[in-house]
Design an enzyme around this catalytic site. Sequence first.
Site, PDB file in Angstrom:
ATOM      1  N   GLY A 257       0.720  -1.299   0.004  1.00 52.38           N
ATOM      2  CA  GLY A 257       0.003  -0.080   0.199  1.00 52.38           C
ATOM      3  C   GLY A 257       0.784   1.288   0.128  1.00 52.38           C
ATOM      4  N   ASP A 258       0.226   2.359  -0.150  1.00 54.18           N
ATOM      5  CA  ASP A 258       0.784   3.772  -0.285  1.00 54.18           C
ATOM      6  C   ASP A 258       2.096   3.940  -1.262  1.00 54.18           C
ATOM      7  OD1 ASP A 258      -0.811   4.410   1.892  1.00 54.18           O
ATOM      8  OD2 ASP A 258       0.479   3.620   3.269  1.00 54.18           O
TER       9      ASP A 258
ATOM     10  N   LYS B  22      -0.542   4.948  -5.680  1.00 49.87           N
ATOM     11  CA  LYS B  22      -1.492   4.671  -6.709  1.00 49.87           C
ATOM     12  C   LYS B  22      -2.270   5.890  -7.204  1.00 49.87           C
ATOM     13  CE  LYS B  22      -3.058   1.771  -3.827  1.00 49.87           C
ATOM     14  NZ  LYS B  22      -2.009   1.888  -2.884  1.00 49.87           N
TER      15      LYS B  22
ATOM     16  N   ASN C 100     -10.046   2.901   4.444  1.00 44.10           N
ATOM     17  CA  ASN C 100      -8.797   2.676   5.048  1.00 44.10           C
ATOM     18  C   ASN C 100      -7.718   3.243   3.964  1.00 44.10           C
ATOM     19  OD1 ASN C 100      -9.811   0.870   2.913  1.00 44.10           O
ATOM     20  ND2 ASN C 100      -8.834  -0.900   3.717  1.00 44.10           N
TER      21      ASN C 100
ATOM     22  N   GLY D 195      -5.879   5.983   1.435  1.00 41.69           N
ATOM     23  CA  GLY D 195      -5.553   7.358   1.773  1.00 41.69           C
ATOM     24  C   GLY D 195      -4.588   7.650   0.327  1.00 41.69           C
ATOM     25  N   HIS D 196      -5.453   8.250  -0.600  1.00 42.66           N
ATOM     26  CA  HIS D 196      -4.448   8.414  -2.038  1.00 42.66           C
ATOM     27  C   HIS D 196      -4.454  10.001  -2.119  1.00 42.66           C
ATOM     28  CE1 HIS D 196      -6.424   4.434  -3.787  1.00 42.66           C
ATOM     29  NE2 HIS D 196      -5.695   4.180  -2.560  1.00 42.66           N
TER      30      HIS D 196
ATOM     31  N   THR E   4      -6.750   0.024  10.289  1.00 40.44           N
ATOM     32  CA  THR E   4      -6.898   1.446  10.298  1.00 40.44           C
ATOM     33  C   THR E   4      -7.997   1.955  11.137  1.00 40.44           C
ATOM     34  OG1 THR E   4      -8.556   1.176   8.371  1.00 40.44           O
ATOM     35  CG2 THR E   4      -6.132   1.649   7.947  1.00 40.44           C
TER      36      THR E   4
ATOM     37  N   ARG F 102     -24.025 -12.423   4.849  1.00 38.84           N
ATOM     38  CA  ARG F 102     -25.377 -11.875   4.213  1.00 38.84           C
ATOM     39  C   ARG F 102     -26.239 -11.058   5.274  1.00 38.84           C
ATOM     40  NH1 ARG F 102     -25.758 -17.869   2.413  1.00 38.84           N
ATOM     41  NH2 ARG F 102     -24.664 -17.707   4.237  1.00 38.84           N
TER      42      ARG F 102
ATOM     43  N   GLN G 223      -5.385  -0.041  -1.373  1.00 37.49           N
ATOM     44  CA  GLN G 223      -4.469  -1.065  -0.792  1.00 37.49           C
ATOM     45  C   GLN G 223      -3.599  -1.815  -1.775  1.00 37.49           C
ATOM     46  OE1 GLN G 223      -8.319  -1.361   0.407  1.00 37.49           O
ATOM     47  NE2 GLN G 223      -7.351   0.184   1.304  1.00 37.49           N
TER      48      GLN G 223
ATOM     49  N   THR H 272      -5.812  -6.803   4.286  1.00 34.73           N
ATOM     50  CA  THR H 272      -7.231  -6.273   4.557  1.00 34.73           C
ATOM     51  C   THR H 272      -8.045  -7.153   4.148  1.00 34.73           C
ATOM     52  OG1 THR H 272      -8.374  -4.297   3.932  1.00 34.73           O
ATOM     53  CG2 THR H 272      -7.285  -5.220   2.203  1.00 34.73           C
TER      54      THR H 272
ATOM     55  N   ASP I 182      13.108   9.702  -6.182  1.00 31.06           N
ATOM     56  CA  ASP I 182      13.862  11.044  -5.544  1.00 31.06           C
ATOM     57  C   ASP I 182      14.153  10.768  -4.202  1.00 31.06           C
ATOM     58  OD1 ASP I 182      10.933  11.230  -5.704  1.00 31.06           O
ATOM     59  OD2 ASP I 182      11.056  12.561  -4.286  1.00 31.06           O
TER      60      ASP I 182
HETATM   61  P1  GDP Z   1      -1.270   5.713  -2.360  1.00 32.82           P
HETATM   62  O1  GDP Z   1      -2.304   5.283  -1.267  1.00 32.82           O
HETATM   63  O2  GDP Z   1      -0.984   4.366  -3.066  1.00 32.82           O
HETATM   64  O3  GDP Z   1      -2.436   6.390  -3.330  1.00 32.82           O
HETATM   65  O4  GDP Z   1      -0.222   6.303  -1.961  1.00 32.82           O
HETATM   66  P2  GDP Z   1      -0.234   7.482  -0.848  1.00 32.82           P
HETATM   67  O5  GDP Z   1      -0.649   8.876  -1.251  1.00 32.82           O
HETATM   68  O6  GDP Z   1      -0.827   6.881   0.274  1.00 32.82           O
HETATM   69  O7  GDP Z   1       1.148   7.757  -0.440  1.00 32.82           O
HETATM   70  C1  GDP Z   1       2.058   8.301  -1.299  1.00 32.82           C
HETATM   71  C2  GDP Z   1       2.883   9.468  -1.161  1.00 32.82           C
HETATM   72  O8  GDP Z   1       4.097   9.595  -1.808  1.00 32.82           O
HETATM   73  C3  GDP Z   1       1.859  10.622  -1.113  1.00 32.82           C
HETATM   74  O9  GDP Z   1       2.200  11.573   0.012  1.00 32.82           O
HETATM   75  C4  GDP Z   1       2.450  11.111  -2.525  1.00 32.82           C
HETATM   76  O10 GDP Z   1       1.943  12.632  -2.606  1.00 32.82           O
HETATM   77  C5  GDP Z   1       3.540  10.997  -2.559  1.00 32.82           C
HETATM   78  N1  GDP Z   1       4.154  10.530  -3.981  1.00 32.82           N
HETATM   79  C6  GDP Z   1       3.854  10.086  -4.718  1.00 32.82           C
HETATM   80  N2  GDP Z   1       4.615   9.823  -5.761  1.00 32.82           N
HETATM   81  C7  GDP Z   1       5.597  10.172  -5.440  1.00 32.82           C
HETATM   82  C8  GDP Z   1       7.247  10.564  -6.050  1.00 32.82           C
HETATM   83  O11 GDP Z   1       7.473  10.075  -7.026  1.00 32.82           O
HETATM   84  N3  GDP Z   1       7.963  11.294  -5.304  1.00 32.82           N
HETATM   85  C9  GDP Z   1       7.786  11.614  -3.904  1.00 32.82           C
HETATM   86  N4  GDP Z   1       8.852  12.327  -3.326  1.00 32.82           N
HETATM   87  N5  GDP Z   1       6.406  11.489  -3.341  1.00 32.82           N
HETATM   88  C10 GDP Z   1       5.638  10.908  -3.998  1.00 32.82           C
HETATM   89  P1  IMO Z   2      -3.719   2.701   0.421  1.00 31.13           P
HETATM   90  O1  IMO Z   2      -4.790   2.288  -0.591  1.00 31.13           O
HETATM   91  C1  IMO Z   2      -1.527   1.015   3.664  1.00 31.13           C
HETATM   92  C2  IMO Z   2      -3.253  -2.125   5.981  1.00 31.13           C
HETATM   93  C3  IMO Z   2      -3.539  -1.429   7.577  1.00 31.13           C
HETATM   94  C4  IMO Z   2      -3.299  -2.864   8.370  1.00 31.13           C
HETATM   95  C5  IMO Z   2      -4.146  -3.928   7.443  1.00 31.13           C
HETATM   96  C6  IMO Z   2      -5.576  -4.064   7.603  1.00 31.13           C
HETATM   97  O2  IMO Z   2      -3.617   3.942   0.938  1.00 31.13           O
HETATM   98  O3  IMO Z   2      -2.646   2.140  -0.343  1.00 31.13           O
HETATM   99  P2  IMO Z   2      -7.765  -2.483   7.358  1.00 31.13           P
HETATM  100  O4  IMO Z   2      -8.321  -1.367   8.106  1.00 31.13           O
HETATM  101  O5  IMO Z   2      -7.843  -2.316   5.966  1.00 31.13           O
HETATM  102  O6  IMO Z   2      -8.551  -3.706   7.912  1.00 31.13           O
HETATM  103  O7  IMO Z   2      -6.293  -2.724   7.829  1.00 31.13           O
HETATM  104  O8  IMO Z   2      -4.132  -3.053   5.945  1.00 31.13           O
HETATM  105  N1  IMO Z   2      -3.872  -0.814   5.025  1.00 31.13           N
HETATM  106  C7  IMO Z   2      -3.116  -0.284   4.323  1.00 31.13           C
HETATM  107  N2  IMO Z   2      -1.817  -0.019   4.307  1.00 31.13           N
HETATM  108  N3  IMO Z   2      -2.257   1.738   2.536  1.00 31.13           N
HETATM  109  C8  IMO Z   2      -3.640   1.380   2.683  1.00 31.13           C
HETATM  110  O9  IMO Z   2      -4.501   1.855   1.792  1.00 31.13           O
HETATM  111  C9  IMO Z   2      -4.072   0.561   3.613  1.00 31.13           C
HETATM  112  N4  IMO Z   2      -5.316  -0.172   3.910  1.00 31.13           N
HETATM  113  C10 IMO Z   2      -5.252  -0.709   4.904  1.00 31.13           C
HETATM  114  O10 IMO Z   2      -2.465  -0.632   7.912  1.00 31.13           O
HETATM  115  O11 IMO Z   2      -2.088  -3.442   8.362  1.00 31.13           O
HETATM  116 MG    MG Z   3      -2.246   5.620   0.598  1.00 29.52          MG
END
Ligand code: GDP
Ligand code: IMO
Ligand code: MG
Length: 426
Positions: free
Chosen positions: A12-13, A16, A38, A40-41, A128, A142, A224, A239, A333
């Site tokens: 995750g994170d 995306k 859960n 955060g994009h 989360t 169900r 995720q 998840t 970077d």
């Molecule tokens: P997601 O859940 O997959 O959409 O990712 P998140 O938004 O939770 O986390 C990615 C973080 O990295 C965010 O704060 C973005 O703004 C940041 N981000 C995305 N691409 C880049 C990159 O190429 N370089 C840097 N430094 N930050 C990035």
């Molecule tokens: P995005 O879309 C990172 C993790 C939680 C926990 C496990 C289960 O931003 O990439 P849940 O609340 O889904 O039952 O938690 O999954 N988790 C994530 N980790 N990015 C996420 O979403 C996540 N969504 C859930 O930290 O380990």
């Molecule tokens: Mg995220």
Amino acid sequence: MPATVVVGTQWGDEGKGKFTDLLAKEMHLVVRYQGGHNAGHTIVVNGESFALQLVPSGILYDHIVPVIGNGVVVDPRVLLAELDMLARKGVDTSRLKVSGNAHLILPYHQELDKVAERRLGKNKIGTTKRGIGPAYADKASRVGLRVQDLLDPKIFREKLDVVLKEKNALLAKVYNQLPLDADAIADQYLGECAPRLEAMITDTVSLVHDALEADQHVLLEGAQATFLDLDHGTYPYVTSSNPVAGGACVGAGIGPRYIDRVMGVAKAYVTRVGAGPFPTELLDEVGDLIVDRGGEYGTNTGRRRRPGWFDAVMLRHAVRLNSLSEVGLTKLDVLDTLDTVKVCVAYELDGERFDHLPYHQSVLHKVRPIYEELPGWKTDLSAATEPGHLPREASDYLAFLEEQVGVPIRMVGVGPGREQYVHYAA
Ligand code: GDP
Ligand code: IMO
Ligand code: MG
């Protein structure tokens, strides 16, 4: 017209949201197919940051119809708060459509998520605490309430009364908690949320198919990631949905033959929030540096993300599980200041080498990563916009990852901003 999936390949994170937003420029519909708030994009446009939880990342374009598909679990209170936040920032949210078949997250789901985690103690998953697991559990059992039930107060109330009786008994007798009040829930969901959501509730399957048949391009946005997938992830530290590309078919209501492009998003290193195995985890000052430079704290929860080196074993498995056609690599970077960068090319345990993910999870918990160490580039990449702007060491790092993973890297993020990326033509 074909459909494209954007899927997380690690825990995750990966970024995306950023790549979904970028690809959305060429699309018509962006559909979230699983998960809930859960997720955060984050998208950064002209220095302004948008943190989205439920609303698809295409919302920032006027030409996109954003769709919350049937596979998502929706807390309507959170959705409305997010729409208000976007409206305050001047974003037009009137095109958003929500599937009537998506399941609702109710207050007891959130309560049960919290108390279940507390009860697990040191074995907790680190969820989360948004009620995601309990809501999907009710869907499978169900006894869930769906978004379309908001349109029929009598049915909503009947279902709520039945299910709340059981939930309150569980909360009181097992977890020693106060019971929840059906009237208060109905007032909130039917009185406050339903009137505002009514116009958005749609047969999204027909909407998606009408678009595909009209030659429009549909982007399916995963939340995720592959290793948080309920079936394929590091269970139970996962998840409760199927983020893998196959989940996009179920969660949006299309067959696999529509999907012709699957972009797997990966960080140039790895992070994970919450508990669970993590072979390349860095518990040293290099890890601290990555967390610091990468701002590796949860978008919504604020939790510190665990850092580690890029893991090619995981990525090779993600290529298989998702039929990845390409990789979108983010945060290159963040590694700019390092003297050397490591890539895990295989695992080792008791003299045995693993080039692929070990099938038994107890093995994954114990493996030692085998690293290749490459020279760092020691150059600020944040202004790079084309491949020629990258120093040789950075290009070599990308080439090495491609060779290890087996699919091309098409986009490389060099900063959080929408324009901070390098595109590699096919
Ligand atoms: P997601 O859940 O997959 O959409 O990712 P998140 O938004 O939770 O986390 C990615 C973080 O990295 C965010 O704060 C973005 O703004 C940041 N981000 C995305 N691409 C880049 C990159 O190429 N370089 C840097 N430094 N930050 C990035
Ligand atoms: P995005 O879309 C990172 C993790 C939680 C926990 C496990 C289960 O931003 O990439 P849940 O609340 O889904 O039952 O938690 O999954 N988790 C994530 N980790 N990015 C996420 O979403 C996540 N969504 C859930 O930290 O380990
Ligand atoms: Mg995220």
